[in-house]
Design a protein around this motif. Sequence first.
Motif, PDB file in Angstrom:
ATOM      1  N   VAL A  40      -0.084  12.269   8.669  1.00  7.62           N
ATOM      2  CA  VAL A  40       0.309  10.914   8.326  1.00  7.62           C
ATOM      3  C   VAL A  40      -0.946  10.208   7.823  1.00  7.62           C
ATOM      4  CG1 VAL A  40      -0.030   9.964  10.674  1.00  7.62           C
ATOM      5  CG2 VAL A  40       1.511   8.810   9.068  1.00  7.62           C
ATOM      6  N   GLY A  41      -0.801   9.399   6.783  1.00  5.45           N
ATOM      7  CA  GLY A  41      -1.947   8.676   6.234  1.00  5.45           C
ATOM      8  C   GLY A  41      -1.509   7.358   5.634  1.00  5.45           C
ATOM      9  N   TRP A  42      -2.472   6.522   5.304  1.00  4.56           N
ATOM     10  CA  TRP A  42      -2.177   5.190   4.786  1.00  4.56           C
ATOM     11  C   TRP A  42      -3.351   4.704   3.962  1.00  4.56           C
ATOM     12  CZ3 TRP A  42      -2.303   6.800   9.821  1.00  4.56           C
ATOM     13  CH2 TRP A  42      -3.491   6.577  10.501  1.00  4.56           C
ATOM     14  N   HIS A  43      -3.028   3.941   2.921  1.00  7.92           N
ATOM     15  CA  HIS A  43      -4.032   3.276   2.074  1.00  7.92           C
ATOM     16  C   HIS A  43      -3.409   1.932   1.704  1.00  7.92           C
ATOM     17  CE1 HIS A  43      -3.956   7.629   0.443  1.00  7.92           C
ATOM     18  NE2 HIS A  43      -4.688   7.618   1.537  1.00  7.92           N
ATOM     19  N   PHE A  44      -4.132   0.852   1.916  1.00  9.90           N
ATOM     20  CA  PHE A  44      -3.562  -0.470   1.662  1.00  9.90           C
ATOM     21  C   PHE A  44      -4.463  -1.329   0.787  1.00  9.90           C
ATOM     22  CE2 PHE A  44      -0.753   1.024   4.784  1.00  9.90           C
ATOM     23  CZ  PHE A  44       0.409   0.296   4.645  1.00  9.90           C
ATOM     24  N   HIS A  45      -3.838  -2.204   0.028  1.00  8.06           N
ATOM     25  CA  HIS A  45      -4.549  -3.168  -0.809  1.00  8.06           C
ATOM     26  C   HIS A  45      -5.275  -4.149   0.115  1.00  8.06           C
ATOM     27  CE1 HIS A  45      -5.297  -6.341  -3.711  1.00  8.06           C
ATOM     28  NE2 HIS A  45      -4.964  -5.490  -4.674  1.00  8.06           N
ATOM     29  N   PRO A  46      -6.490  -4.573  -0.229  1.00  6.04           N
ATOM     30  CA  PRO A  46      -7.218  -5.504   0.636  1.00  6.04           C
ATOM     31  C   PRO A  46      -6.450  -6.789   0.948  1.00  6.04           C
ATOM     32  CG  PRO A  46      -8.706  -4.574  -0.980  1.00  6.04           C
ATOM     33  CD  PRO A  46      -7.323  -4.104  -1.351  1.00  6.04           C
ATOM     34  N   ASP A  47      -5.569  -7.240   0.051  1.00  7.03           N
ATOM     35  CA  ASP A  47      -4.824  -8.461   0.354  1.00  7.03           C
ATOM     36  C   ASP A  47      -3.744  -8.229   1.420  1.00  7.03           C
ATOM     37  OD1 ASP A  47      -2.587  -7.343  -0.988  1.00  7.03           O
ATOM     38  OD2 ASP A  47      -2.802  -8.640  -2.736  1.00  7.03           O
ATOM     39  N   GLY A  68       0.807  -1.206   0.000  1.00  6.22           N
ATOM     40  CA  GLY A  68       0.000   0.000   0.000  1.00  6.22           C
ATOM     41  C   GLY A  68       0.839   1.254   0.000  1.00  6.22           C
ATOM     42  N   THR A  69       0.230   2.309   0.520  1.00  9.13           N
ATOM     43  CA  THR A  69       0.814   3.647   0.531  1.00  9.13           C
ATOM     44  C   THR A  69       0.860   4.157   1.959  1.00  9.13           C
ATOM     45  OG1 THR A  69      -0.166   4.145  -1.632  1.00  9.13           O
ATOM     46  CG2 THR A  69       0.467   6.030  -0.284  1.00  9.13           C
ATOM     47  N   VAL A  70       1.935   4.846   2.301  1.00 10.91           N
ATOM     48  CA  VAL A  70       1.983   5.634   3.529  1.00 10.91           C
ATOM     49  C   VAL A  70       2.423   7.031   3.120  1.00 10.91           C
ATOM     50  CG1 VAL A  70       4.372   5.063   4.203  1.00 10.91           C
ATOM     51  CG2 VAL A  70       2.702   5.680   5.957  1.00 10.91           C
ATOM     52  N   LEU A  71       1.865   8.028   3.779  1.00 13.62           N
ATOM     53  CA  LEU A  71       2.205   9.403   3.411  1.00 13.62           C
ATOM     54  C   LEU A  71       2.494  10.221   4.649  1.00 13.62           C
ATOM     55  CD1 LEU A  71      -0.585  11.357   3.928  1.00 13.62           C
ATOM     56  CD2 LEU A  71      -1.351   9.860   2.107  1.00 13.62           C
ATOM     57  N   LEU A  72       3.338  11.201   4.459  1.00 16.81           N
ATOM     58  CA  LEU A  72       3.649  12.204   5.464  1.00 16.81           C
ATOM     59  C   LEU A  72       3.750  13.506   4.686  1.00 16.81           C
ATOM     60  CD1 LEU A  72       4.330  12.474   8.532  1.00 16.81           C
ATOM     61  CD2 LEU A  72       6.738  12.427   7.844  1.00 16.81           C
ATOM     62  N   VAL A  73       2.688  14.326   4.772  1.00 20.87           N
ATOM     63  CA  VAL A  73       2.580  15.517   3.930  1.00 20.87           C
ATOM     64  C   VAL A  73       1.976  16.680   4.707  1.00 20.87           C
ATOM     65  CG1 VAL A  73       2.359  14.207   1.765  1.00 20.87           C
ATOM     66  CG2 VAL A  73       0.308  14.827   3.037  1.00 20.87           C
ATOM     67  N   PRO A  74       2.303  17.911   4.314  1.00 16.81           N
ATOM     68  CA  PRO A  74       1.625  19.060   4.918  1.00 16.81           C
ATOM     69  C   PRO A  74       0.128  19.002   4.606  1.00 16.81           C
ATOM     70  CG  PRO A  74       3.614  19.759   3.764  1.00 16.81           C
ATOM     71  CD  PRO A  74       3.368  18.325   3.389  1.00 16.81           C
ATOM     72  N   LEU A  75      -0.681  19.348   5.590  1.00 10.52           N
ATOM     73  CA  LEU A  75      -2.127  19.383   5.386  1.00 10.52           C
ATOM     74  C   LEU A  75      -2.497  20.577   4.510  1.00 10.52           C
ATOM     75  CD1 LEU A  75      -3.177  18.274   8.915  1.00 10.52           C
ATOM     76  CD2 LEU A  75      -4.152  17.334   6.820  1.00 10.52           C
TER      77      LEU A  75
END
Length: 170
Positions: free
Chosen positions: A95-102, A79-86
Motif C-alpha cells: 500500500v502506498g500514497w502520494h499527495f499534493h502539498p495542498d 493525491g494517489t493511493v496504490l495497492l500493488v504487488p511489490l
Amino acid sequence: MTIVFSTERLVVRPWEESDADRLFDMYGRMEVVRYLGATPAVMTEPEQALRAVARWRERSADPRFGVWAVQRPDGVVAGTVLLVPLPDGDGEVEVGWHFHPDSWGHGYATEAARGAVEKGFAEGLDEIFAVVHPPNTASVRVCERLGMTPQGLTDRWYGIELAAFRIARS
C-alpha cells in the motif's frame, strides 16, 4: 465515474486523462517525489502525466490492485493511493500514497490508505506491506496510524534501503 472504494470523506477512483493537469502539478514538485524511487525525478512535461495515467490503468487491469486517484469532498484530486504487488517479491502487496502539498495535514493519506488496506483484506489478502524512505517521517507516521508493524530496513523489493512495515488481517 467508476468508484474503486470510498471512505467517510474521500472517493478513490481510476485516474482519468482529465486529471492530467492536476497529476502533472503534483508529480512536478520535488517535495512530492523526493521519496519516490531510487532516483527521484519530477515530471517536466505534461505528456508525462498522460503516460502515467495510461500506465496506471494497465496496473489496474486486475481489479484487486491499482494506482488510483483520491478525490476530496470538494472534487479536487488530493493525491494517489496504490495497492500493488511489490516488484521482485514473492506475492507481497504494497500500500502506498502520494499527495499534493495542498492536501497534506488533513488525514487524507491515512484515510485513503486505510481504505486500500480494507479493500485488500476484503479481496482475500492476509498481509499488506508499506515501504518508506527512512527520513520520510510523515509516511512513517501514516504507517503507525494504520497500525502497521515495523519490519526493519530492507533493500529486497526496490534495490534501495527502505523501512518496511506490515499489517496482517485480523
